[in-house]
Design an enzyme around this catalytic site. Structure first.
Site, PDB file in Angstrom:
ATOM      1  N   ASP A 116       0.845  -1.179   0.000  1.00  0.00           N
ATOM      2  CA  ASP A 116       0.000   0.000   0.000  1.00  0.00           C
ATOM      3  C   ASP A 116       0.896   1.250   0.000  1.00  0.00           C
ATOM      4  O   ASP A 116       2.121   1.164   0.101  1.00  0.00           O
ATOM      5  CB  ASP A 116      -0.948  -0.030   1.217  1.00  0.00           C
ATOM      6  CG  ASP A 116      -2.185   0.811   1.009  1.00  0.00           C
ATOM      7  OD1 ASP A 116      -3.221   0.522   1.631  1.00  0.00           O
ATOM      8  OD2 ASP A 116      -2.136   1.755   0.189  1.00  0.00           O
ATOM      9  N   GLU A 166     -10.717   6.523   4.538  1.00  0.00           N
ATOM     10  CA  GLU A 166      -9.680   5.942   5.397  1.00  0.00           C
ATOM     11  C   GLU A 166      -9.775   6.454   6.838  1.00  0.00           C
ATOM     12  O   GLU A 166     -10.874   6.623   7.373  1.00  0.00           O
ATOM     13  CB  GLU A 166      -8.302   6.190   4.764  1.00  0.00           C
ATOM     14  CG  GLU A 166      -8.181   5.584   3.352  1.00  0.00           C
ATOM     15  CD  GLU A 166      -6.775   5.597   2.810  1.00  0.00           C
ATOM     16  OE1 GLU A 166      -6.568   5.988   1.659  1.00  0.00           O
ATOM     17  OE2 GLU A 166      -5.847   5.184   3.541  1.00  0.00           O
TER      18      GLU A 166
HETATM   19  C1  GLC Z   1      -4.462   4.201  -0.002  1.00  0.00           C
HETATM   20  C2  GLC Z   1      -5.354   3.040   0.355  1.00  0.00           C
HETATM   21  C3  GLC Z   1      -5.456   1.996  -0.709  1.00  0.00           C
HETATM   22  C4  GLC Z   1      -5.264   2.617  -2.075  1.00  0.00           C
HETATM   23  C5  GLC Z   1      -3.847   3.173  -2.152  1.00  0.00           C
HETATM   24  C6  GLC Z   1      -3.570   3.872  -3.478  1.00  0.00           C
HETATM   25  O1  GLC Z   1      -3.750   4.621   1.119  1.00  0.00           O
HETATM   26  O2  GLC Z   1      -5.081   2.375   1.585  1.00  0.00           O
HETATM   27  O3  GLC Z   1      -6.742   1.372  -0.570  1.00  0.00           O
HETATM   28  O4  GLC Z   1      -5.462   1.638  -3.088  1.00  0.00           O
HETATM   29  O5  GLC Z   1      -3.561   4.065  -1.088  1.00  0.00           O
HETATM   30  O6  GLC Z   1      -4.354   5.032  -3.593  1.00  0.00           O
END
Ligand code: GLC
Length: 627
Positions: free
Chosen positions: A312, A515
């Protein structure tokens, strides 16, 4: 996000560029240099992907291989750097879009990155990833589908597959090859800011929605021009953290982990998901990003996952609990089983660190080759080598009538009628007041991950608000009904019009978030303005249908006891008419709760079978013809 000090990045980039030049591989920027590219076996589309992978791998040096494992943020990388560092992937983080935000500008940007990749020594195309999590939600004009929590309420896996297919069309239309979706999280505490990204609290329900993977990828990856990579995320137990804290710690027995959080990933692997994204969170105190037991032994070994494990956003920075990453963390993440590393800005440093780790013997070349094989296999299967550029004939799919009709159907099927004390259906001959924070606000009804990372209230997308849909339906019915709109109500404003309305539709709920910004450790409650609106209508004795726009169960302040009806509308997206279709009786309600609805916040976490008595149970919902 914790970017590295510029000094370290700049120094590292210079080092990597020098390494690249010294290795005699610095490409001529002017024309594509694809050494041995014309008749090399890896260029032969008639060969099986496996053979093409092995041929290409045999031609790659360490810089080629580590470049393939590196994913950079579009806003922080140039086309030249894609070439020089031989990057394997570029992404759009939440809200990272070209200006103007048009299909043409997206396609131009994507094609420029792919052209830059073609200028590398072996001409390996990039994979471009984006969070298309409820439609291609970053793109202006795209169809915005209900968030997963509403789709869970439909209990309709085939509908969800169709939504995946429609989304893939609108993603491929701008060239992009990879969506970081579906989130197959099992939400166990509704205080979690990512609850709405979950299909529900029950593992079997969530697993049943893995059909969206086939929607995104097709029956076989690359089987059509609109096939894109899907991503099952976030592995594992992101929805099971203590207190619903995003990126927190899930304290679990192995049996609980396997019973509650693993089934959706088993279903995803069986569906042939091309990638899995690692969770920021921890299991029993260990960051998943650094766990070989979870990423290699369980996911790749036991489940047999043969696709790409992607980290991530700066997820590797968190392994040691110290901001930023160092060589040891890079080695630990890659050795744990991460194949593609999402290093949005510090990609040069990452490349230098991993190169040093391999040269020091801390990361075996077998692990590097396994990661690169996984990445190349998906690129060959997707057909990227043969068709790297955007098929602009697909622009017509963006926000198409067909897709909006599908979204409207999904919105209607996601409506959950929690109570109905004669409030529904609303006759088109009625004098209706439409009010509340969600009544005329596309941004609120779309929620987070919409145009921007967090989403925002207001006129942010093309679509139809619940107020507009009600006005349209009344106009079409021409039954003498009237629609009065007020953003919110007070005792005084209700008193002014109480004698002129038969029923109020009060659309209340949450404003957009994403988030950890959506974590509500003290419980999920209505805003003051919505509470004032509801109390004013209650105190004046106005028959009121309460419609809840939220990413999760919310404290209704007792409205369920006095309202004429209560409907959970979730985060319906652009097609608000799907809500009014149910309110007016055009479509019978069929939705049922994908999560338990707590009576009070202190019941959280509350889940089916835990012995608690919720306000509304998992699976609740009045279904069938109204009235
Ligand atoms: C974010 C999220 C994830 C996402 C990634 C790219 O922090 O946790 O779900 O796909 O970054 O944007």
């Amino acid at each position: 996000m914790d970017a590295l000090p510029l000094s370290r990045q700049a120094a590292t980039l210079a080092l990597v560029l020098a390494f690249s030049a010294l290795s005699g591989c610095a490409p001529e920027a002017s024309t594509p240099t694809t050494a041995a590219s014309s008749d090399a076996p890896y260029r032969d589309v008639s060969l099986p992907a496996g053979e093409r992978v092995e041929d290409l791998l045999s031609r790659m040096d360490l810089a080629d291989k580590i470049g393939q494992m590196t994913q950079a943020e579009r806003a922080d990388v140039t086309n030249e750097t894609v070439t020089t560092l031989r990057l394997g992937s570029v992404l759009s983080g939440g809200g990272s879009s070209p200006v103007p935000n048009t299909p043409q500008a997206w396609a131009d940007m994507y094609d420029a990155f792919q052209t830059a990749a073609a200028h590398t020594p072996l001409g390996i195309p990039i994979l471009y990833g984006i969070d298309a999590v409820h439609g291609n939600n970053a793109l202006d004009g795209a169809t915005v589908f209900p968030h997963n929590i509403g789709l869970g309420a439909t209990r309709d896996p085939e509908l969800v597959r169709k939504i995946g297919q429609a989304t893939a069309e609108e993603v491929a239309a701008i060239g992009i090859d990879w969506t970081f979706s579906p989130c197959l999280c099992v939400v166990r505490d509704d205080r979690w800011g990512r609850s709405y990204e979950s299909f529900g609290e029950d593992p079997a329900l969530v697993a049943s929605m893995a059909t969206i993977i086939t929607g995104y990828q097709g029956d076989t990856l690359g089987g059509s021009p609109t096939s894109i990579l899907a991503t099952a995320k976030h592995f594992i137990a992101d929805g099971g953290t203590s207190g619903g804290t995003d990126q927190g710690d899930a304290v679990l027995s192995d049996a609980e982990l396997r019973a509650t959080y693993l089934p959706p990933y088993r279903a995803a692997v069986e569906a042939g998901v091309a990638s899995v994204m690692v969770s920021f969170s921890s299991v029993n105190g260990e960051k998943v990003h650094g766990s070989p037991a979870l990423l290699t032994d369980l996911l790749k070994g036991e489940l047999g996952f043969d696709g790409i494990v992607v980290s991530d956003w700066n997820g590797i920075d968190q392994i040691d609990g110290v901001a930023g990453f160092d060589q040891a963390e890079v080695a630990r993440a890659v050795n744990a089983g991460i194949d593609m590393v999402m290093v949005p800005t510090a990609y040069a440093t990452f490349i230098a660190d991993l190169t040093a780790a391999v040269e020091a013997g801390d990361v075996p070349m077998d692990r590097i080759d396994d990661a690169v094989r996984r990445i190349l296999t998906k690129k060959f299967e997707l057909g990227l080598f043969e068709s790297p550029l955007t098929d602009r004939s697909l622009f017509a799919t963006v926000g198409s009538d067909e897709h909006r009709a599908l979204a409207r159907e999904a919105v209607a099927k996601s409506q959950v009628m929690l109570t109905n004390n004669g409030g529904l259906p609303i006759a088109a001959s009625s004098r209706v007041l439409v009010t509340g924070s969600g009544s005329d606000d596309l941004g609120n009804q779309a929620g987070g991950w919409t145009i921007t990372w967090q989403g925002s209230s207001g006129d942010t997308i093309e679509g139809t608000t619940i107020l507009e849909a009600t006005e349209d339906a009344f106009a079409a019915a021409d039954a003498g009904g009237t629609v009065t709109a007020r953003p919110q109500m007070t005792a005084d404003s209700v008193a002014e019009i109480a004698g002129e309305i038969d029923v109020a539709i009060a659309v209340v709920g949450e404003r957009p978030y994403a988030e950890f910004k959506g974590d509500r450790p003290d419980g999920v409650r209505l805003t003051g303005a919505d509470v004032t609106t509801l109390e004013a209508l209650r105190d004046a004795g106005v028959p009121t249908v309460v419609v809840v726009i939220s990413g999760r169960p919310i404290d209704l302040g007792g409205a369920e006891r006095w309202a004429s009806a209560v409907v959970a509308a979730w985060l319906p997206g652009s097609e608000g008419a799907g809500v009014t279709d149910v309110l007016l009786g055009t479509v019978d309600p069929t939705g049922t709760l994908p999560v338990s609805w707590p009576a009070t916040a202190d019941q959280e976490p509350i889940n089916v079978g835990d012995g608690q008595v919720p306000l509304f149970a998992f699976g609740a919902g009045l279904v069938g013809p109204l009235g």
